[in-house]
Write an enzyme that holds these catalytic residues in place. Structure first.
Site, PDB file in Angstrom:
ATOM      1  N   ARG A  80      18.606  -1.327  -5.371  1.00 46.58           N
ATOM      2  CA  ARG A  80      17.273  -0.766  -5.564  1.00 46.58           C
ATOM      3  C   ARG A  80      17.323   0.734  -5.272  1.00 46.58           C
ATOM      4  O   ARG A  80      17.708   1.135  -4.167  1.00 46.58           O
ATOM      5  CB  ARG A  80      16.280  -1.457  -4.627  1.00 46.58           C
ATOM      6  CG  ARG A  80      14.916  -0.810  -4.646  1.00 46.58           C
ATOM      7  CD  ARG A  80      13.929  -1.486  -3.693  1.00 46.58           C
ATOM      8  NE  ARG A  80      12.688  -0.738  -3.698  1.00 46.58           N
ATOM      9  CZ  ARG A  80      12.091  -0.245  -2.602  1.00 46.58           C
ATOM     10  NH1 ARG A  80      12.594  -0.453  -1.391  1.00 46.58           N
ATOM     11  NH2 ARG A  80      10.982   0.439  -2.702  1.00 46.58           N
ATOM     12  N   HIS A 124       8.717   6.640  -4.945  1.00 46.88           N
ATOM     13  CA  HIS A 124       9.023   6.497  -3.522  1.00 46.88           C
ATOM     14  C   HIS A 124       8.719   7.838  -2.840  1.00 46.88           C
ATOM     15  O   HIS A 124       9.597   8.514  -2.308  1.00 46.88           O
ATOM     16  CB  HIS A 124      10.485   6.074  -3.322  1.00 46.88           C
ATOM     17  CG  HIS A 124      10.769   5.447  -1.987  1.00 46.88           C
ATOM     18  ND1 HIS A 124      11.402   4.225  -1.838  1.00 46.88           N
ATOM     19  CD2 HIS A 124      10.520   5.870  -0.726  1.00 46.88           C
ATOM     20  CE1 HIS A 124      11.542   3.940  -0.549  1.00 46.88           C
ATOM     21  NE2 HIS A 124      11.015   4.933   0.153  1.00 46.88           N
ATOM     22  N   GLU A 170       5.545   1.202  -0.538  1.00 44.88           N
ATOM     23  CA  GLU A 170       4.766   1.294   0.703  1.00 44.88           C
ATOM     24  C   GLU A 170       3.581   2.249   0.588  1.00 44.88           C
ATOM     25  O   GLU A 170       3.501   3.259   1.290  1.00 44.88           O
ATOM     26  CB  GLU A 170       5.668   1.692   1.881  1.00 44.88           C
ATOM     27  CG  GLU A 170       6.685   0.621   2.221  1.00 44.88           C
ATOM     28  CD  GLU A 170       7.424   0.888   3.523  1.00 44.88           C
ATOM     29  OE1 GLU A 170       7.205   1.940   4.137  1.00 44.88           O
ATOM     30  OE2 GLU A 170       8.226   0.029   3.924  1.00 44.88           O
ATOM     31  N   ASN A 299       8.658  -5.147   2.101  1.00 45.41           N
ATOM     32  CA  ASN A 299       9.495  -4.406   3.041  1.00 45.41           C
ATOM     33  C   ASN A 299       9.132  -4.896   4.431  1.00 45.41           C
ATOM     34  O   ASN A 299       7.967  -4.817   4.837  1.00 45.41           O
ATOM     35  CB  ASN A 299       9.224  -2.901   2.960  1.00 45.41           C
ATOM     36  CG  ASN A 299       9.642  -2.310   1.611  1.00 45.41           C
ATOM     37  OD1 ASN A 299      10.184  -3.008   0.757  1.00 45.41           O
ATOM     38  ND2 ASN A 299       9.392  -1.024   1.435  1.00 45.41           N
ATOM     39  N   TYR A 301       9.968  -4.758   8.503  1.00 44.23           N
ATOM     40  CA  TYR A 301      10.654  -4.254   9.703  1.00 44.23           C
ATOM     41  C   TYR A 301      10.102  -4.953  10.953  1.00 44.23           C
ATOM     42  O   TYR A 301      10.846  -5.473  11.749  1.00 44.23           O
ATOM     43  CB  TYR A 301      10.511  -2.731   9.809  1.00 44.23           C
ATOM     44  CG  TYR A 301      11.276  -2.019   8.698  1.00 44.23           C
ATOM     45  CD1 TYR A 301      12.632  -1.745   8.830  1.00 44.23           C
ATOM     46  CD2 TYR A 301      10.655  -1.675   7.500  1.00 44.23           C
ATOM     47  CE1 TYR A 301      13.345  -1.137   7.805  1.00 44.23           C
ATOM     48  CE2 TYR A 301      11.361  -1.065   6.469  1.00 44.23           C
ATOM     49  CZ  TYR A 301      12.712  -0.803   6.629  1.00 44.23           C
ATOM     50  OH  TYR A 301      13.424  -0.212   5.605  1.00 44.23           O
TER      51      TYR A 301
HETATM   52  C1  BG6 Z   1      10.367   2.476   4.890  1.00 44.14           C
HETATM   53  C2  BG6 Z   1      10.621   3.434   3.759  1.00 44.14           C
HETATM   54  O1  BG6 Z   1       9.104   2.726   5.362  1.00 44.14           O
HETATM   55  O2  BG6 Z   1      11.152   2.586   6.027  1.00 44.14           O
HETATM   56  C3  BG6 Z   1      12.005   4.044   3.734  1.00 44.14           C
HETATM   57  O3  BG6 Z   1      10.340   2.819   2.535  1.00 44.14           O
HETATM   58  C4  BG6 Z   1      12.378   4.435   5.146  1.00 44.14           C
HETATM   59  O4  BG6 Z   1      12.032   5.116   2.834  1.00 44.14           O
HETATM   60  C5  BG6 Z   1      12.445   3.163   5.977  1.00 44.14           C
HETATM   61  O5  BG6 Z   1      13.548   5.167   5.266  1.00 44.14           O
HETATM   62  C6  BG6 Z   1      12.906   3.379   7.388  1.00 44.14           C
HETATM   63  O6  BG6 Z   1      12.111   4.332   8.019  1.00 44.14           O
HETATM   64  P1  BG6 Z   1      12.720   5.396   8.999  1.00 44.14           P
HETATM   65  O7  BG6 Z   1      11.553   6.191   9.473  1.00 44.14           O
HETATM   66  O8  BG6 Z   1      13.370   4.636  10.093  1.00 44.14           O
HETATM   67  O9  BG6 Z   1      13.699   6.164   8.178  1.00 44.14           O
END
Ligand code: BG6
Length: 488
Positions: A80, A124, A170, A299, A301
């Site tokens: 991607r 993006h 996002e 996405n 985290y």
């Molecule tokens: C996501 C984005 O929010 O998180 C990415 O789509 C980004 O572009 C990734 O790099 C991780 O975030 P960071 O702030 O840890 O680089």
């Protein structure tokens, strides 16, 4: 919920990795590329960590063959990447830069040659600066036509070569960071303007999906959303209600528009009462209702944890300023109209979850919760378009022993497999990211990749590519189609 045995991953599961143009390409003013808002923003001192820029980034633009060969070696089934709008259309809505298109054509050809399915993200975050200057960027309705033109160029150029497309990455993050928290360009701190700009992005997204369905009938398209489950801090019904409010505020506000074609009733009503809701015309409603994504990019985290709002249940914690780079913990003391969270919920830390070096909660079970929640609510196939661990990796004797990343990914792949066993329809998984890249606000120190890049915040060094331990681990995961996730 425990299973004796988990289902296998689907045979054609897209094991992938992801990246974005500004964070990798470099060559920021080469071959006719126009400036983006991120080029300009990073060039102004004080906006990014140690004033790092994407001018060179990891110089993917000049390492294309080498990088894609490594993707082939890793065995990736999908990659991607995003297209830099101002590389393809330097002034945003005018003439096409053929050298810009040629770069992506070459990338796509190389990916196919290496057996890697390209997954193209249209937007993006690196808006052409010209559109910011001419129209005021996403705050103008003229952006819908500009995005339409850009999309049409891409659909016509690559519609036959690419099956999977992501419209915007996002939207929740780039609109709130750009228009509310002033951490991204255009550095605005006005929540009403944030909701107004966000509405324009919704219109552009819906229009692009409709155009895609006309021009690329065999392709699949959807937005990628930064999703986090919302947990109540306790079983107190007031906390449960707060978590539900937070879900509406952080997730449904975007996902309902994408997938159901309209804003969620509860939150729209709250924003209207606070006089910060966007202006929504009858034509807007029709457009939003007319577009349906084919899949949803997720996405993941981490999520967030919430307790009762600070008006109904004031306490000492409520007066704390939770400003941080974590959007779930951002609650500066603002006027209520500027901070709609105040009457709805209070974001707190989760006592059960460990954190990364950068303070992000590590929550693999939340990944399963997220996938289940989204799939059950919106009934669309899901594609995990980002998930990964940022860490300050160290080189030891020319090697990078990132066992912590392997552990992180192992745990997330396991819960993803459990979600598939639960019944979630999952197309693929793109780890963030293929190689180390520039973190928008954390410079080059926060590394996410399977491939180490010899550069840091102070300079480019050799830009050598070195596969980390996690590279070989992921190679094995892919080769066994996820049968053997456990680190060897
Ligand atoms: C996501 C984005 O929010 O998180 C990415 O789509 C980004 O572009 C990734 O790099 C991780 O975030 P960071 O702030 O840890 O680089």
């Amino acid at each position: 919920m425990h299973y004796e045995k988990l289902d296998d991953f689907p045979k054609d599961f897209l094991w992938g990795a992801a990246s974005a143009a500004y964070q990798t390409e470099g060559a920021y003013d080469e071959d006719g590329k126009g400036p983006s808002i991120w080029d300009n923003y990073a060039h102004q001192a004080g906006n990014t960590f140690k004033n790092t820029t994407g001018d060179v980034a990891i110089d993917h633009y000049h390492h294309l063959e080498e990088d894609v060969a490594l993707m082939g070696k890793l065995g990736l089934k999908a990659y991607r990447f995003s297209v830099s709008w101002s590389r393809v259309i330097p002034d945003g809505d005018g003439k096409v830069n053929s050298a810009g298109l040629a770069f992506y054509r070459r990338l796509i050809r190389l990916l196919h040659q290496n057996g890697v399915e390209p997954v193209l993200t249209i937007y993006h975050w690196d808006l052409p600066q010209a559109l910011q200057d001419k129209f005021g960027g996403w705050e103008s309705r003229r952006m819908v036509a500009a995005f339409h033109h850009y999309c049409e160029v891409l659909f016509k150029a690559f519609g036959d070569d690419i099956k999977y497309w992501v419209t915007v990455n996002e939207q929740n993050v780039f609109t709130s960071f750009g228009y509310r928290w002033a951490h991204h360009p255009p550095k605005v701190t006005d929540i009403k303007r944030m909701y107004a700009a966000n509405h324009i992005v919704n219109l552009a997204n819906a229009d692009a999906i409709n155009l895609f369905h006309q021009l690329v009938p065999n392709g699949l398209i959807g937005p990628s959303f930064g999703y986090g489950p919302t947990y109540p801090l306790t079983g107190d019904p007031a906390d449960v209600l707060a978590a539900k409010n937070a879900d509406e505020f952080n997730n449904a506000w975007w996902l309902d528009v994408y997938c159901r074609g309209h804003y969620p009733t509860f939150l729209l009503k709250q924003l209207q009462r606070m006089e910060i809701a966007p202006d929504i015309t009858a034509a807007d409603k029709l457009l939003l209702a007319s577009a349906k994504p084919d899949f949803l990019g997720v996405n993941y985290y981490h999520g967030g944890t919430f307790k009762a709002n600070r008006i109904d249940k004031p306490d000492e914690e409520s007066s704390k300023d939770f400003s941080s780079t974590d959007p779930y913990l951002m609650q500066p003391q603002m006027e209520q109209a500027q901070s709609p969270e105040i009457p709805m919920f209070n974001a707190v830390e989760n006592p059960y979850l460990p954190k990364t070096e950068w303070g992000w909660e590590v929550d693999p079970v939340g990944f399963r919760v997220a996938l289940r929640e989204i799939y059950e609510k919106y009934e669309l196939p899901l594609f995990v378009t980002e998930n990964g661990l940022g860490a300050a990796d160290q080189v030891e004797d020319g090697q990078i022993h990132d066992s912590y990343r392997i552990d992180y990914l192992t745990d997330h792949l396991r819960t993803m497999k459990a979600a598939i066993t639960d019944g979630v329809d999952l197309i693929g998984y793109c780890a963030w990211s293929f190689s180390d890249i520039l973190s928008w606000l954390n410079g080059y120190r926060k590394r996410y990749g399977f491939v180490y890049i010899d550069r840091d915040d102070d300079g480019e060094h050799t830009l050598a590519r070195i596969p980390k331990d996690s590279f070989y681990w992921y190679q094995h995961v892919i080769a066994t189609n996820g049968q053997e996730i456990q680190a060897k």
